[in-house]
Scaffold this motif. Structure first.
Motif: not given
Length: 162
Positions: A99-103, A122-126
């Motif tokens: 689900x990572x990406x640019x929201x 931008x969303x990166x889980x870690x």
């Protein structure tokens, strides 16, 4: 007289022209759930249309949730948007690296002159921070200001001693 009417019309148009503005977009993780907050300013009572979209790499935008488009199947039962005063909050349950990406937060207020507003993150889980609890100080500071201003009065009547 004509110039007074012209100025009044101009001031009214300028006030209406700045009815909405996305102020901030933040992301955090709570347990295994992603929370995206899209804070905006709205100076009208006109209806709000909103949508959260997502893209990964160079793929096309996918609708996650909202009241404009139809959410993509992968998000349909996992995404939920709550609307509070000047805050849209998207929650994606069971957030994974897939689900990572640019929201993108996209909003439009009916009859607003500037048109739709967008903001992305931008969303990166870690790299996500854990969500903090809701702070009353952040949500509404008027009661705190009143308390601070009333301290001298409370001290004068010996209700509080510092």
């Amino acid at each position: 007289m004509k110039s007074t009417i012209g100025i009044a019309v101009l001031v009214t148009v300028l006030q209406v022209a700045q009815c909405q503005n996305i102020k901030k977009m933040e992301a955090c993780i709570r347990d295994q759930n992603l929370q995206l907050d899209c804070r905006y300013e709205n100076k009208t009572d006109n209806p709000l249309s909103y949508e959260f979209r997502m893209t990964k790499d160079t793929r096309a935008m996918r609708t996650v949730a909202g009241n404009i488009g139809v959410p993509e199947a992968t998000f349909k039962n996992r995404a939920n948007v709550s609307v509070h005063r000047n805050l849209l909050s998207l929650n994606i349950y069971g957030f994974t690296a897939a689900d990572e990406g640019t929201y993108v937060c996209h909003l439009k207020i009916t009859n607003d002159l500037p048109g739709p507003q967008t903001r992305n993150i931008t969303v990166v889980k870690d790299r996500l921070e854990k969500c903090a609890g809701i702070s009353l100080l952040i949500q509404n500071t008027s009661w705190l200001l009143l308390l601070l201003l009333s301290l001298p009065l409370l001290q004068a009547v010996d209700f509080v001693s510092l």
